[in-house]
Design a protein around this motif. Structure first.
Motif, PDB file in Angstrom:
ATOM      1  N   TRP A  23       0.855  -1.283   0.539  1.00 51.21           N
ATOM      2  CA  TRP A  23       0.428   0.496   0.036  1.00 51.21           C
ATOM      3  C   TRP A  23       0.590   1.396  -0.071  1.00 51.21           C
ATOM      4  O   TRP A  23       0.725   2.525  -0.837  1.00 51.21           O
ATOM      5  N   MET A  49       1.528   4.671  -2.752  1.00 45.70           N
ATOM      6  CA  MET A  49       0.914   5.974  -2.692  1.00 45.70           C
ATOM      7  C   MET A  49       2.071   6.663  -2.509  1.00 45.70           C
ATOM      8  O   MET A  49       1.544   8.269  -1.959  1.00 45.70           O
ATOM      9  N   TRP A  60       2.508  10.181  -4.912  1.00 47.65           N
ATOM     10  CA  TRP A  60       1.790  11.003  -4.648  1.00 47.65           C
ATOM     11  C   TRP A  60       1.322  11.703  -3.457  1.00 47.65           C
ATOM     12  O   TRP A  60       1.245  12.311  -3.002  1.00 47.65           O
ATOM     13  N   ASN A 100      -4.806   1.607  -7.164  1.00 47.30           N
ATOM     14  CA  ASN A 100      -4.337   2.472  -7.426  1.00 47.30           C
ATOM     15  C   ASN A 100      -2.449   1.790  -8.498  1.00 47.30           C
ATOM     16  O   ASN A 100      -1.966   3.237  -8.147  1.00 47.30           O
ATOM     17  N   GLN A 153       0.554   7.284 -13.679  1.00 39.32           N
ATOM     18  CA  GLN A 153       0.919   8.407 -12.545  1.00 39.32           C
ATOM     19  C   GLN A 153       1.408   8.024 -11.499  1.00 39.32           C
ATOM     20  O   GLN A 153       2.736   8.431 -10.873  1.00 39.32           O
ATOM     21  N   ASN A 154       1.099   7.229 -10.962  1.00 40.74           N
ATOM     22  CA  ASN A 154       1.506   7.055  -9.256  1.00 40.74           C
ATOM     23  C   ASN A 154       2.784   6.056  -9.149  1.00 40.74           C
ATOM     24  O   ASN A 154       3.113   5.073  -9.042  1.00 40.74           O
TER      25      ASN A 154
HETATM   26  C1  LIG Z   1      -5.037   6.885  -6.017  1.00 41.67           C
HETATM   27  O1  LIG Z   1      -4.016   7.784  -5.835  1.00 41.67           O
HETATM   28  C2  LIG Z   1      -5.233   9.081  -6.317  1.00 41.67           C
HETATM   29  C3  LIG Z   1      -3.205  10.039  -6.542  1.00 41.67           C
HETATM   30  O2  LIG Z   1      -3.300   9.382  -8.164  1.00 41.67           O
HETATM   31  C4  LIG Z   1      -5.177   9.683  -4.945  1.00 41.67           C
HETATM   32  O3  LIG Z   1      -5.549  11.045  -5.273  1.00 41.67           O
HETATM   33  C5  LIG Z   1      -5.944   8.611  -4.370  1.00 41.67           C
HETATM   34  O4  LIG Z   1      -6.662   9.053  -3.214  1.00 41.67           O
HETATM   35  C6  LIG Z   1      -5.068   7.499  -4.150  1.00 41.67           C
HETATM   36  N1  LIG Z   1      -6.077   6.525  -3.940  1.00 41.67           N
HETATM   37  C7  LIG Z   1      -6.161   5.167  -3.689  1.00 41.67           C
HETATM   38  C8  LIG Z   1      -7.021   4.417  -1.981  1.00 41.67           C
HETATM   39  O5  LIG Z   1      -4.823   5.271  -2.709  1.00 41.67           O
END
Ligand SMILES: *[C@@H]1O[C@H](CO)[C@@H](O)[C@H](O)[C@H]1NC(C)=O
Ligand SMILES: *[C@@H]1O[C@H](CO)[C@@H](O)[C@H](O)[C@H]1NC(C)=O
Ligand SMILES: *[C@@H]1O[C@H](CO)[C@@H](O)[C@H](O)[C@H]1NC(C)=O
Ligand SMILES: *[C@@H]1O[C@H](CO)[C@@H](O)[C@H](O)[C@H]1NC(C)=O
Length: 442
Positions: A210, A214, A217, A334, A338-339
């Motif tokens: 996880w 994340m 971002w 996710n 981009q991530n």
């Molecule tokens: C998924 O990624 C976006 C940015 O690309 C972010 O704003 C969002 O909170 C993320 N969601 C999770 C569940 O990690």
């Protein structure tokens, strides 16, 4: 599991050597004022202010290892982003390499905050929290003598939200940020240009994966140069079905209570649905205090129990709250270009893993990672015929060599093809234990 316990006996010595003698037994987290967050600098409504102050060291102290309170001020407790504070433990080996930090997400798998590694790893800690956390650290025991500095976060947070993916990710990243902060560095000796690799198996892989989804971002600037993700439970609901009734059935109680800790509505619903005959409700909820007493409870263990049968409506909670379980309990949603975290990943897992079954879920997750960034930067190590427990023992040696190589690559800024250059015999845990110090992670 018995196999793992064996490994602890084997490794305890080198661990105890690292611990300095300390007189009084430590207080459990719920009794220890160190764990209470100080008054916040931000008003509850000042979201930007909170977000700006995540990963800040709020308080620190030396135990037998250095303990640092981190500002987890934007950590996700439930659906809202709520400020929180959490503890991470920084262990400086006898001969440290201060330019390298391994963030070890320990699989403490518990809905009781008193099971946190920051407590269990302290000298003279009592009860299950001690046994279990030291067992987890035993896999790194050789490196407590020489090697990278270890960061071991209480990534479930102050509410012990075990199995809640986003919270585990936030807290892992915030703990690394805190460990690398100036205030920590002056205290722990971590160098300003230190690089970090994350490592986690099972519950620890949940936090690590996880955090990796994340990173881009939430913690873009953290100098993470790799992550090892072993035996990852890709879908909590699948794991529930997999282990229910078997020797790891208690895992279901811990996971559900962990999620209940984060979601008040689900908490209330499930408590109301617990069967009261034969004290089944009390037995289920007893796991909330599994590390709170020095002696084990007299109650019968729940391994091999049908956990669903403790509820009036069976496993209806899985469908009733499937939205929550799919949101916070399923990896990979996710993974996008981009991530892309921008660092190499290594996955290892037993092909007969009974906890993370079906195998194709793990393979799909790895394939998805391969679609973002460079394919050769995603290592895939299936361990044929190995189970959840045995794959850890088989894979950890290779993982350590890979991490060593990734640190080298990052420090020398040259392409190393770490996956290909690993020796074949690096898959044996016993080999790993017999490395001479010069071969270790320096
Ligand atoms: C998924 O990624 C976006 C940015 O690309 C972010 O704003 C969002 O909170 C993320 N969601 C999770 C569940 O990690
Ligand atoms: C938060 O940080 C950003 C970027 O550093 C800055 O522009 C903003 O003013 C900060 N907000 C608060 C409330 O401190
Ligand atoms: C997770 O697994 C459950 C059952 O094992 C399944 O119903 C659900 O769709 C899965 N979730 C996702 C997002 O794939
Ligand atoms: C477990 O309990 C549930 C609910 O009582 C029941 O539907 C299910 O058949 C049981 N499973 C087994 C393997 O006994």
């Amino acid at each position: 599991m018995q196999y793992l316990l064996h490994a602890l006996l084997f490794s305890t010595f080198s661990f105890e050597q690292v611990l300095a003698a300390k007189k009084d037994p430590p207080l459990v987290p719920i009794e220890d004022p160190f764990y209470l967050p100080p008054d916040p600098d931000c008003l509850p409504s000042e979201v930007d202010c909170w977000k700006n102050s995540t990963g800040v060291v709020l308080r620190k102290r030396e135990v037998t290892v250095a303990n640092v309170v981190t500002g987890e001020r934007a950590s996700l407790r439930h659906v809202d982003e709520n400020p929180d504070a959490s503890v991470t433990t920084v262990i400086v080996p006898v001969i440290p390499n201060k330019k390298r930090v391994i963030s070890l997400q320990s699989a403490y798998d518990s809905p009781d905050t008193n099971c946190a590694p920051s407590y269990g790893l302290q000298h003279k800690a009592q009860g299950w929290g001690k046994t279990w956390n030291r067992l987890n650290l035993a896999f790194l025991a050789p490196y407590l003598q020489t090697g990278p500095i270890l960061n071991i976060p209480d990534y479930e947070g102050s509410n012990a939200a075990f199995a809640v993916g986003p919270q585990s990710g936030y807290q892992t990243l915030d703990s690394i940020k805190a460990a690398l902060s100036l205030e920590s560095r002056e205290y722990t000796g971590i160098k300003e240009d230190a690089k970090v690799i994350m490592f986690g198996y099972s519950g620890g892989a949940l936090a690590t994966e996880w955090a990796t989804e994340m990173k881009a971002w939430y913690a873009e600037t953290l100098p993470i140069v790799g992550a090892v993700i072993g035996g990852a439970p890709t879908n909590i609901t699948s794991t529930y079905h997999n282990v229910n009734g078997g020797d790891l059935a208690t895992l279901n109680v811990w996971a559900m209570l962990g999620i209940m800790n984060a979601y008040p509505t689900m908490n209330q619903w499930m408590r109301d649905d617990l069967r009261t005959d034969a004290y089944q409700d009390k037995r289920f909820l007893l796991e909330l205090t599994s590390c709170s007493y020095a002696s084990p409870a007299l109650a019968k263990g729940l391994n091999f129990a049908n956990i669903s049968a403790m509820f009036k409506q069976g496993d209806k909670f899985l469908t009733q709250f499937s939205n929550i379980l799919n949101e916070i309990g399923v990896m990979g949603k996710n993974i996008t270009e981009q991530n892309n975290p921008g660092y190499p990943l290594a996955f290892f897992y037993g092909t007969e893993d009974e906890v993370t079954y079906p195998l194709e879920d793990t393979q799909k997750l790895i394939d998805k990672w391969k679609t973002v960034g460079k394919v050769e930067k995603v290592s895939d190590w299936p361990l044929k015929g190995e189970t959840h427990a045995s794959a850890l023992l088989k894979g950890v040696g290779k993982a350590w060599l890979w991490m060593n190589c990734q640190f080298d690559e990052a420090e020398k800024s040259k392409e190393m093809h770490c996956d290909k250059e690993l020796p074949e015999d690096a898959t044996d845990y016993q080999n790993q234990m017999s490395f001479s110090p010069s071969q270790e992670l320096r």
